[in-house]
Design an enzyme around this catalytic site. Structure first.
Site, mmCIF file in Angstrom:
data_model
loop_
_atom_site.group_PDB
_atom_site.id
_atom_site.type_symbol
_atom_site.label_atom_id
_atom_site.label_comp_id
_atom_site.label_asym_id
_atom_site.label_seq_id
_atom_site.Cartn_x
_atom_site.Cartn_y
_atom_site.Cartn_z
ATOM 1 N N HIS A 65 -5.538 -33.912 17.039
ATOM 2 C CA HIS A 65 -4.464 -34.768 17.559
ATOM 3 C C HIS A 65 -3.314 -33.945 18.116
ATOM 4 C CE1 HIS A 65 -6.461 -38.298 15.855
ATOM 5 N NE2 HIS A 65 -6.840 -37.438 14.909
ATOM 6 N N LYS B 127 8.822 -0.985 14.369
ATOM 7 C CA LYS B 127 9.435 -0.688 13.063
ATOM 8 C C LYS B 127 10.566 0.331 13.261
ATOM 9 C CE LYS B 127 5.441 -1.103 9.960
ATOM 10 N NZ LYS B 127 4.495 -0.361 9.131
ATOM 11 N N GLU C 206 10.563 -4.760 4.459
ATOM 12 C CA GLU C 206 10.634 -6.166 4.035
ATOM 13 C C GLU C 206 10.336 -6.290 2.541
ATOM 14 O OE1 GLU C 206 9.077 -4.997 6.672
ATOM 15 O OE2 GLU C 206 9.027 -6.422 8.335
ATOM 16 N N GLY D 221 -4.843 -1.866 4.556
ATOM 17 C CA GLY D 221 -4.005 -2.997 4.140
ATOM 18 C C GLY D 221 -4.663 -4.346 4.351
ATOM 19 N N ARG D 222 -5.199 -4.574 5.552
ATOM 20 C CA ARG D 222 -5.780 -5.896 5.836
ATOM 21 C C ARG D 222 -7.175 -6.062 5.233
ATOM 22 N NH1 ARG D 222 -4.857 -2.759 9.945
ATOM 23 N NH2 ARG D 222 -6.533 -1.956 11.252
ATOM 24 N N GLU E 84 -5.011 -7.009 14.463
ATOM 25 C CA GLU E 84 -4.505 -5.695 14.070
ATOM 26 C C GLU E 84 -5.654 -4.671 14.078
ATOM 27 O OE1 GLU E 84 -0.907 -5.004 11.334
ATOM 28 O OE2 GLU E 84 -2.567 -4.469 10.044
ATOM 29 N N LYS F 227 0.848 -1.199 0.000
ATOM 30 C CA LYS F 227 0.000 0.000 0.000
ATOM 31 C C LYS F 227 0.881 1.247 0.000
ATOM 32 C CE LYS F 227 -3.562 2.453 2.436
ATOM 33 N NZ LYS F 227 -4.540 2.535 3.497
HETATM 34 O O1 F6P Z 1 3.038 -3.071 9.724
HETATM 35 C C1 F6P Z 1 1.675 -3.257 9.576
HETATM 36 C C2 F6P Z 1 1.232 -2.960 8.180
HETATM 37 O O2 F6P Z 1 1.115 -1.594 7.991
HETATM 38 C C3 F6P Z 1 -0.068 -3.672 7.871
HETATM 39 O O3 F6P Z 1 -1.171 -3.012 8.332
HETATM 40 C C4 F6P Z 1 0.008 -3.794 6.403
HETATM 41 O O4 F6P Z 1 -0.903 -4.723 5.923
HETATM 42 C C5 F6P Z 1 1.454 -4.194 6.227
HETATM 43 O O5 F6P Z 1 2.135 -3.453 7.210
HETATM 44 C C6 F6P Z 1 2.044 -3.945 4.887
HETATM 45 O O6 F6P Z 1 2.035 -2.604 4.539
HETATM 46 P P1 F6P Z 1 2.229 -2.164 3.041
HETATM 47 O O7 F6P Z 1 1.142 -2.757 2.247
HETATM 48 O O8 F6P Z 1 2.197 -0.671 3.054
HETATM 49 O O9 F6P Z 1 3.575 -2.673 2.584
#
Ligand code: F6P
Length: 520
Positions: A379, A493, A209, A262-263, A348, A203
């Protein structure tokens, strides 16, 4: 949006009333009402036109919610302005006040204001054109897609692709989220660089990452002498400028609105890997299924509203019965990633400590979501559910139609186990010959809910996910919290950057760990 804080006097009085209600056992609730199953379960049926019919059964009868609890919660929904909050959600109101934004994920599937739905439709068509172009060979032979994203930019695509591509996939999708290079190496090992495209899903287009993995994936294409590596990258983002800056051509940027969280973004261009893997027809059915659930959520009132009833159950157990966790078990291999997906969606969104007006909450918010796949989990962890000291409300999810083509005995056993677990948790008993051995005793009276879909196709998966989105929203409204921000991820972060650069004031333990690993 009218969203009073949970500590408002009227709400507090209802919570007090709920806490004082007589606690009937499940057995008593069933004995006291021969129509309990009809009253506490409902079958939802939808005609989705081209996507066909869809049906699902929601059974909340094995929960401790009785008429008195439901009436109190209906009163609470009124006091907390549930109706106007719901109108605001679909009407483009500012339902995310800390960020001053609406939440328009509904519009991505046709449930929103006219302007938002029109914009969503244009974005969908743009995505559809790119998907079709790839399928028709505009990028040469494309057999694999490495989808790079994290959190909401990965969990939804991973779940949906895994669930819907068991029989057929037009493109083989690998979702990579972790910054641990092993994750990306594993995807590289499974893909031929000549026939691989890369989707960078973020987003913000700034997440460490994702940007680190994206750079390594681009290098992998270049190292393998693929012509024009950046020409094989598609960006899925609400920040197209950043994607251009990073080197993606505008024709391969699929934007989505900032107001889609995002979610909650699987319905937007973040769903690109799903569309590429199953085709636009199934992706459209996926959206249609979600839209049907939106319609139910918008129109049904009180206890007849499935997601609201589920949220009421969640709040009852976390706030009245002190349950710190809730478990979800999918009796369907295709939904193996659903608990992971729900963890982010629920924790979240509703893992908050302040109300919308910034006051500390006076009761627990989201429970810890965890779970797994049945029958495997039986199990492994069910011992604790049956005989442990924690009270854990469980959701069971299954499909009447099997996902496999083997001997029907497999599916019969799968569903039998699913139903038996809910029945056993409720009934309890003693497994010893004389019925007296405490080690073989089951207290029973342990709650569960069951969602049984007719068939797990694209539309039904869309409906199932939308159901949970609305469950989370309804829970947030009843608790008076904002489900659409996530500032809780920011401190970690920031400190990760400080640890990495060695610039910061660290505690003695962290300093020792950094020294041991040669960091900083
Ligand atoms: O760190 C949490 C978050 O902001 C989530 O809410 C989001 O889904 C994820 O990181 C990834 O963010 P982006 O889509 O901006 O890379």
């Amino acid at each position: 949006m009218k969203m009073p804080s949970s500590s408002s006097t009227a709400a507090k009085a209802i919570w007090d009333k709920l806490a004082k209600l007589d606690r009937k056992s499940l057995a008593e609730l069933f004995a006291g009402d021969e129509r309990r199953v009809e009253a506490m379960s409902q079958r939802l049926e939808f005609d989705l036109g081209e996507a066909g019919p869809m049906g699902l059964l929601l059974d909340w009868s094995k929960t401790h919610l009785g008429d008195a609890e439901l009436s109190a919660f209906e009163e609470l929904a009124d006091v907390m302005g549930f109706g106007s909050a719901r109108d605001a959600l679909f009407g483009g109101g500012i339902v995310n006040p800390t960020e001053g934004r609406p939440a328009t994920h509904g519009a991505m599937r046709g449930s929103g204001t006219e302007a938002d739905c029109e914009e969503a439709d244009q974005l969908l068509q743009r995505m559809g054109m790119l998907v079709t172009a790839i399928h028709e060979g505009a990028f040469g032979e494309v057999k694999h897609l490495i989808h790079i994203g994290i959190g909401g930019s990965a969990l939804g695509p991973d779940l949906a692709v895994d669930a819907l591509t068991r029989d057929l996939k037009l493109v083989d999708v690998h979702v990579v989220s972790n910054i641990d290079g092993l994750a990306l190496e594993q995807a590289f090992a499974a893909c031929n660089p000549e026939t691989t495209m890369i989707a960078v899903a973020s987003k913000t287009f700034t997440t460490t990452e994702t940007m680190t993995n994206a750079a390594s994936a681009l290098k992998w294409l270049a190292d393998n002498k693929v012509d024009d590596p950046s020409g094989r990258v598609v960006a899925l983002t609400a920040n197209p400028e950043k994607a251009v800056e990073w080197g993606v051509d505008e024709t391969r940027i699929l934007p989505f609105p900032e107001s889609v969280g995002g979610r909650y973004s699987l319905w937007s261009s973040i769903g690109f890997p799903l569309a590429l893997a199953v085709g636009m027809e199934d992706f459209t059915a996926f959206l249609a299924g979600a839209q049907a659930m939106d319609t139910h959520f918008r129109e049904a009132e009180g206890r007849a509203n499935g997601p609201l009833l589920a949220a009421v159950g969640d709040l009852y157990y976390s706030r009245i019965r002190g349950c710190q966790t809730r478990a979800v078990f999918a009796y369907d291999e295709r939904l193996g990633l659903l608990p992971d997906y729900l963890q982010q969606l629920e924790m979240e969104s509703n893992g908050k400590s302040v109300t919308v007006s910034g006051e500390p909450v006076d009761a627990p918010t989201a429970a810890i979501t965890w779970g797994g796949v049945g029958t495997d989990a039986q199990h492994a962890v069910f011992q604790l559910l049956h005989q442990g000291t924690h009270l854990i409300p469980v959701d069971f999810i299954g499909s009447i139609a099997p996902g496999d083509e083997l001997d029907p005995a497999h599916h019969k056993a799968l569903l039998s186990n699913c139903f038996a677990q809910g029945a056993a948790l409720m009934a309890g008993g003693n497994m010893s010959a004389d019925g007296k051995d405490p080690a073989r005793g089951f207290a029973g009276d342990r709650p569960s809910a069951t969602i049984l879909v007719d068939d797990l196709d694209a539309a039904t998966l869309g409906a199932l996910i939308a159901f949970h989105e609305h469950r989370v929203f309804a829970g947030a409204v009843l608790m008076g919290i904002n489900p659409f921000d996530q500032f809780g991820v920011e401190l970690g972060k920031k400190m990760a950057k400080e640890v990495e650069s060695g610039e910061g004031d660290f505690d003695a333990s962290t300093k020792a760990l950094m020294e041991a690993a040669g960091l900083g």
